[in-house]
Scaffold this active site. Structure first.
Site, mmCIF file in Angstrom:
data_model
loop_
_atom_site.group_PDB
_atom_site.id
_atom_site.type_symbol
_atom_site.label_atom_id
_atom_site.label_comp_id
_atom_site.label_asym_id
_atom_site.label_seq_id
_atom_site.Cartn_x
_atom_site.Cartn_y
_atom_site.Cartn_z
ATOM 1 N N ARG A 169 -22.925 19.844 52.196
ATOM 2 C CA ARG A 169 -21.478 19.629 52.230
ATOM 3 C C ARG A 169 -20.989 18.707 51.108
ATOM 4 O O ARG A 169 -19.831 18.802 50.690
ATOM 5 C CB ARG A 169 -21.111 19.034 53.598
ATOM 6 C CG ARG A 169 -19.643 18.743 53.769
ATOM 7 C CD ARG A 169 -19.202 18.454 55.190
ATOM 8 N NE ARG A 169 -20.162 17.819 56.050
ATOM 9 C CZ ARG A 169 -20.020 16.600 56.578
ATOM 10 N NH1 ARG A 169 -18.961 15.865 56.279
ATOM 11 N NH2 ARG A 169 -20.928 16.106 57.395
ATOM 12 N N ASN A 219 -36.633 1.868 9.829
ATOM 13 C CA ASN A 219 -35.600 1.104 10.531
ATOM 14 C C ASN A 219 -34.594 2.058 11.148
ATOM 15 O O ASN A 219 -33.842 2.708 10.430
ATOM 16 C CB ASN A 219 -34.869 0.203 9.533
ATOM 17 C CG ASN A 219 -35.201 -1.263 9.708
ATOM 18 O OD1 ASN A 219 -34.529 -2.107 9.157
ATOM 19 N ND2 ASN A 219 -36.212 -1.590 10.465
ATOM 20 N N HIS A 225 -47.776 -0.379 9.996
ATOM 21 C CA HIS A 225 -47.059 -0.189 11.251
ATOM 22 C C HIS A 225 -47.342 1.162 11.915
ATOM 23 O O HIS A 225 -46.800 1.442 12.991
ATOM 24 C CB HIS A 225 -45.551 -0.345 11.025
ATOM 25 C CG HIS A 225 -45.122 -1.779 10.917
ATOM 26 N ND1 HIS A 225 -45.532 -2.597 9.889
ATOM 27 C CD2 HIS A 225 -44.343 -2.547 11.722
ATOM 28 C CE1 HIS A 225 -45.006 -3.807 10.052
ATOM 29 N NE2 HIS A 225 -44.289 -3.803 11.159
ATOM 30 N N TYR A 260 -32.852 -8.003 1.549
ATOM 31 C CA TYR A 260 -33.933 -7.885 2.539
ATOM 32 C C TYR A 260 -34.626 -6.533 2.409
ATOM 33 O O TYR A 260 -33.982 -5.473 2.364
ATOM 34 C CB TYR A 260 -33.368 -8.025 3.963
ATOM 35 C CG TYR A 260 -34.401 -7.766 5.043
ATOM 36 C CD1 TYR A 260 -35.388 -8.709 5.313
ATOM 37 C CD2 TYR A 260 -34.391 -6.589 5.769
ATOM 38 C CE1 TYR A 260 -36.339 -8.465 6.281
ATOM 39 C CE2 TYR A 260 -35.339 -6.331 6.750
ATOM 40 C CZ TYR A 260 -36.322 -7.277 7.002
ATOM 41 O OH TYR A 260 -37.268 -7.044 7.961
ATOM 42 N N GLY A 270 -39.217 -8.988 8.459
ATOM 43 C CA GLY A 270 -39.192 -9.716 9.715
ATOM 44 C C GLY A 270 -39.270 -11.206 9.483
ATOM 45 O O GLY A 270 -38.552 -11.767 8.642
#
Length: 508
Positions: free
Chosen positions: A291, A192, A80, A50, A57
């Protein structure tokens, strides 16, 4: 010089990102990267890998011809780089680049060694990619934000250089820098991963710990100002609960107040048998914002420690896909790029920072409301009541800022929107979570700055500079070094800004 060997901690990020410590990469690390690259080059010759010889994708079913492999990587980066909104601040970008460099140095990504070399040079010379807030959904990592980083590494896009945004190509020419060699999967390997959300997250943890330190200081100081009883900080009371954070906050506050002449012992006032009548003039217990500080800031500390642990694990992990394993001589496909770990931790962090901010706002309100404290003039007004306003106007800012943080504290972790042709059907929104957390932290600094200014004004009104603890006196001096005392109404926003930018970050 810090030598990168694949392991970075919080202190390393401080030195490199905040204090510009130069870095180098160990020879064994460079060899591991070279070995990973050479293995992938050989392994992928007759296999389907891949992102090496496939599309990306939902288009991964399309085989890429050998002569188109390099163009595929360039296409991915350029297509991108679609970020929008405001640019991310330079400190966060530097942290993100350091995080990306570290994960690529692990030898699980198969990148060409030139990527390691160039990223090291850019970090050392503070030449930083311009990356925008909007774009990444945090599933295949910070794809869009990291595309802008990758764009710079191939010599395109824009960078911060000498405090200006300039074209990368011009800066590389001026600095005699060469773009990376794109060989196998440099585009995918650079894009990635979770490095932007993690880089911002690391800076967020550093800034939160600093803010928490100041919140403990202000909480101790306000206990002094109102001459509170000190048994709510006692070891015995706080060790009757098992929480480490609560115990630690109480311990720090006891140390802070050990030489105070203002805090009181209950046995000297309410346990001495001298109180008579049906109504006690002395308060039996303080308001919760005074407190219950160990019980409120204890969870903040415990959560911050947990967030730091996860963030350090993430920046030292392989958050890529696919993953190369040199020991087994195999390539594994999976989802290490998914950002859920970081997204969830950022949501936790912004929730506790907002709670810290709420505590600061309530402590501030206690000081400003004379009917509550029965000690100070309304709004800690050192001038003429009616004519002057003291800190009245600043309270509006603290209140509105706190309200914004309360709204922003809704989690991003559960706001998944499927996209990418439903290939990314559940996403993390990690970068969004980290950036919103960054805003919440900034808001916290704003409110604590206003509280600090009010505290030093209260100390001056009560004339207790010589009675407060040495640590509170140091806080008083730190504020007064940047902001003068005032009785007449002053324009406060520059003064608050000075405290926010100078005093609150002094220990980072």
């Amino acid at each position: 010089m810090i030598t990168l060997k694949g392991t970075l901690g919080i202190e390393d990020f401080k030195k490199i990102v905040l204090h510009n410590e130069p870095i180098s990469v160990a020879n064994e690390t460079l060899k591991r990267v070279e070995d990973s690259f050479q293995f992938l080059k050989e392994f992928s010759e007759n296999k389907i890998i891949y992102g090496v010889n496939t599309g990306f994708g939902p288009m991964a079913q399309y085989k890429i011809k050998d002569e188109q492999r390099i163009q595929l990587q360039y296409n991915l980066i350029r297509s991108h780089a679609t970020g929008a909104g405001n640019p991310i601040d330079k400190i966060s970008i530097k942290a993100s680049m350091l995080a990306r460099l570290n994960t690529l140095s692990l030898g699980h990504s198969g990148v060409h060694p030139s990527a390691i070399t160039l990223m090291t040079q850019l970090i050392n010379r503070t030449i930083l990619p311009v990356i925008y807030e909007h774009g990444g959904v945090g599933a295949s990592g910070d794809l869009v934000q990291l595309a802008h980083m990758a764009l710079v590494l191939i010599g395109e896009g824009e960078v911060y250089y000498k405090n200006e945004i300039q074209p990368t190509a011009e800066v590389f020419k001026a600095e005699n820098l060469q773009p990376i060699s794109v060989e196998l999967r440099e585009g995918l390997a650079l894009m990635n991963g979770t490095s932007v959300m993690s880089g911002i997250g690391m800076v967020n943890t550093i800034q939160t710990r600093n803010l928490l330190d100041w919140m403990v200081k202000t909480s101790a100081a306000i206990n002094e100002i109102v001459q509170a009883y000190d048994d709510h900080l006692s070891l015995e009371l706080n060790h009757s609960k098992k929480h480490k954070g609560q115990r630690k906050i109480a311990e720090i506050m006891r140390e802070h107040l050990k030489d105070s002449k203002l805090t009181r012992k209950r046995e000297h006032h309410l346990y001495n048998g001298l109180q008579t009548g049906d109504v006690f003039e002395e308060k039996v217990q303080e308001y919760y914002s005074l407190r219950c500080v160990p019980q409120i800031l204890g969870p903040v500390l415990d959560t911050l420690n947990g967030v730091e642990k996860i963030l350090v694990e993430e920046v030292n992990s392989a958050n890529d896909n696919p993953i190369i394993d040199l020991e087994t001589r195999q390539v594994y496909h999976g989802g290490n790029f998914h950002g859920d770990y970081v997204s969830l931790e950022m949501d936790k962090l912004k929730i506790v920072v907002t709670k810290m901010t709420m505590l600061a706002e309530r402590q501030l309100n206690y000081l400003l409301n004379s009917k509550l404290n029965d000690l100070l003039p309304p709004f800690v007004n050192l001038g003429t009541l009616g004519l002057n306003f003291g800190m009245q106007g600043a309270q509006f800012t603290a209140t509105s800022t706190t309200a914004e943080s309360q709204m922003l504290s809704n989690p991003m972790y559960v706001h998944s929107i499927p996209n990418n042709n439903d290939n990314q059907d559940i996403v993390s929104m990690g970068a969004n979570a980290a950036l919103i957390t960054q805003k919440v932290i900034e808001n916290g600094y704003q409110v604590v700055a206003i509280e600090l200014l009010t505290i030093v004004q209260a100390i001056e009104y009560l004339e207790v500079q010589d009675k407060v603890s040495s640590q509170t006196k140091a806080v008083y001096d730190a504020v007064r070094n940047v902001v003068p005392s005032f009785t007449e109404d002053a324009v406060l926003y520059p003064l608050i800004k000075k405290i926010k930018e100078t005093v609150l970050k002094i220990s980072v």
